[in-house]
Design a protein around this motif. Structure first.
Motif, mmCIF file in Angstrom:
data_model
loop_
_atom_site.group_PDB
_atom_site.id
_atom_site.type_symbol
_atom_site.label_atom_id
_atom_site.label_comp_id
_atom_site.label_asym_id
_atom_site.label_seq_id
_atom_site.Cartn_x
_atom_site.Cartn_y
_atom_site.Cartn_z
ATOM 1 N N PHE A 35 0.887 -1.457 -0.191
ATOM 2 C CA PHE A 35 0.666 0.053 0.073
ATOM 3 C C PHE A 35 0.580 1.555 -0.438
ATOM 4 C CE2 PHE A 35 -3.699 -2.209 2.423
ATOM 5 C CZ PHE A 35 -3.741 -3.086 1.420
ATOM 6 N N LYS A 36 1.500 1.054 0.491
ATOM 7 C CA LYS A 36 2.548 3.011 1.240
ATOM 8 C C LYS A 36 3.334 3.009 -0.558
ATOM 9 C CE LYS A 36 6.896 3.478 3.423
ATOM 10 N NZ LYS A 36 8.362 3.445 4.329
ATOM 11 N N LYS A 39 0.892 3.927 -2.935
ATOM 12 C CA LYS A 39 0.418 5.672 -2.539
ATOM 13 C C LYS A 39 1.307 6.060 -3.101
ATOM 14 C CE LYS A 39 -2.591 8.486 -0.742
ATOM 15 N NZ LYS A 39 -3.924 8.545 -0.933
ATOM 16 N N GLU A 40 2.595 5.821 -3.164
ATOM 17 C CA GLU A 40 3.935 6.733 -4.260
ATOM 18 C C GLU A 40 3.639 6.979 -4.875
ATOM 19 O OE1 GLU A 40 7.311 4.879 -1.690
ATOM 20 O OE2 GLU A 40 6.715 5.837 0.266
ATOM 21 N N ILE A 81 -6.722 5.257 3.222
ATOM 22 C CA ILE A 81 -5.727 5.868 1.767
ATOM 23 C C ILE A 81 -5.710 4.726 0.677
ATOM 24 C CG2 ILE A 81 -3.918 6.776 3.292
ATOM 25 C CD1 ILE A 81 -2.908 3.797 2.365
ATOM 26 N N ILE A 82 -7.142 3.626 1.408
ATOM 27 C CA ILE A 82 -7.778 2.917 0.422
ATOM 28 C C ILE A 82 -8.820 1.616 0.768
ATOM 29 C CG2 ILE A 82 -6.131 0.681 1.496
ATOM 30 C CD1 ILE A 82 -4.990 -0.436 -1.865
ATOM 31 N N ARG A 99 -9.127 8.446 -2.095
ATOM 32 C CA ARG A 99 -8.392 6.890 -1.839
ATOM 33 C C ARG A 99 -8.300 6.193 -2.750
ATOM 34 N NH1 ARG A 99 -11.984 4.076 2.890
ATOM 35 N NH2 ARG A 99 -13.691 4.372 1.455
ATOM 36 N N MET A 100 -7.720 4.997 -2.765
ATOM 37 C CA MET A 100 -6.964 3.874 -3.716
ATOM 38 C C MET A 100 -8.085 2.447 -3.517
ATOM 39 S SD MET A 100 -2.719 3.519 -3.546
ATOM 40 C CE MET A 100 -3.326 2.562 -2.123
#
Length: 348
Positions: A35-36, A39-40, A81-82, A99-100
């Motif tokens: 996920f990190k 996001k980046e 974020i997701i 959000r993803m």
């Protein structure tokens, strides 16, 4: 440039690592996707496959359910974020909330054991796509087989969907689930076309004319998926990109070749990403999710416009997910038309 990818095997990798006692997870791990880094890198969406090898797992259904629960738990921990996608409204909502999106898939229809009730169970759990076969015959049908000892690949041109498989794909359509023909045998591909009325996809397959791997798509298959309003995800696996050379190199230049070839056959709306990260090995030029921008850069160097690249990197997939249930091909509802006639109808 935003990213949407139709296939990775990260959930399986994390699940089995946790079972072996390793401390890992979906936020930050030693695999190719987390996920990190998503996001980046600017991800909009990732399809997460719950993959099980039916010849190795003691209980493929239990393992698949364990992977489903693992991903949902990890998403809950990082819901800022997701978010899990169950419908097109969820995609719109996640985009609005910055959000993803994560979409749950099954890679190996044998997990269902031929049971419609089990299909409903996985649908209730949030699964929205099923790759009908992997490398072995199951209750749904027959794959294009890779001999895991010799590496020999053989297309399955005679045996397609079983009666149970026809029932399952029709129920998947009724439920709004996505039918995925990657890995499915050639005969099974045409049986899907005969027995469905909505667009279907190949989540991680390339062009067989450019790389003679049997898990890649023949030209008429690419045209059929495109005519249907379906979508094809470009696979980063070395053998899917350059099978005949025997090299273990996954090169961005080969991805561009396959994308242009598939686009020219199937139309500008058919190409998407199906990286297969965490399910492939070799010398990968793109070996993690935060390096996918290299493909966008190569497409730009190849002369594609920003809008064309944007479609391949994310827009085609998002548009497909939002609009696919508005498309119907009722003239192909009955399988009695036969495989050859299906191709002719679609290509005319």
């Amino acid at each position: 440039m935003r990213i949407a990818d139709m296939h990775c095997d990260t959930v399986s990798r994390v699940y089995y690592a946790l079972k072996s006692g390793k401390q890992t997870g979906m936020w930050d791990n030693d695999f190719s996707v987390d996920f990190k880094r998503m996001k980046e890198a600017g991800y909009l969406m990732q399809f997460f496959a719950c993959f099980v090898n039916k010849m190795k797992a003691k209980d493929i259904t239990a393992d698949a359910l364990g992977m489903v629960k693992l991903l949902k738990s990890e998403i809950d921990k990082h819901s800022d974020i997701i978010g899990l996608v169950r419908s097109s409204d969820d995609i719109r909502r996640n985009i609005a909330d910055n959000r993803m999106s994560a979409l749950l898939t099954l890679e190996e229809g044998g997990v269902l054991g031929g049971s419609i009730d089990r299909l409903h169970e996985f649908h209730e759990e949030g699964v929205r796509l099923i790759t009908l076969t992997w490398n072995y015959e199951n209750e749904i049908g027959y794959p294009n087989i890779i001999d895991t000892v010799t590496g020999r690949c053989e297309p399955e041109t005679e045996r397609g969907l079983k009666p149970c498989g026809i029932e399952i794909v029709k129920e998947m359509e009724r439920l709004g689930m996505i039918i995925d023909v990657s890995h499915l045998g050639d005969a099974g591909f045409y049986d899907v076309a005969c027995n469905t009325t909505k667009p279907f996809i190949a989540s991680h397959s390339n062009a067989r004319a450019l790389a003679g791997h049997v898990r890649n798509l023949k030209d008429d298959m690419i045209r059929i998926i495109g005519e249907r309003g379906g979508i094809i995800g470009i696979n980063f696996c070395p053998a899917f990109l350059d099978y005949d050379s025997g090299k273990e190199d996954s090169r961005v230049e080969d991805m561009v070749r396959h994308i242009l070839y598939i686009r020219n056959l199937g139309g500008s709306d058919v190409c998407a990403l199906g990286s297969d990260l965490d399910g492939i090995s070799g010398r990968l030029e793109i070996d993690s999710c935060d390096k996918i921008h290299r493909l966008a850069d190569a497409l730009a160097s190849g002369g594609l416009s920003y809008d064309e690249i944007d479609k391949i990197m994310s827009k085609n997939l998002i548009d497909f997910l939002i609009n696919r249930n508005t498309v119907s091909y009722t003239h192909l509802r009955t399988h009695e038309t036969g495989r050859n006639l299906v191709c002719r109808l679609l290509l005319e």
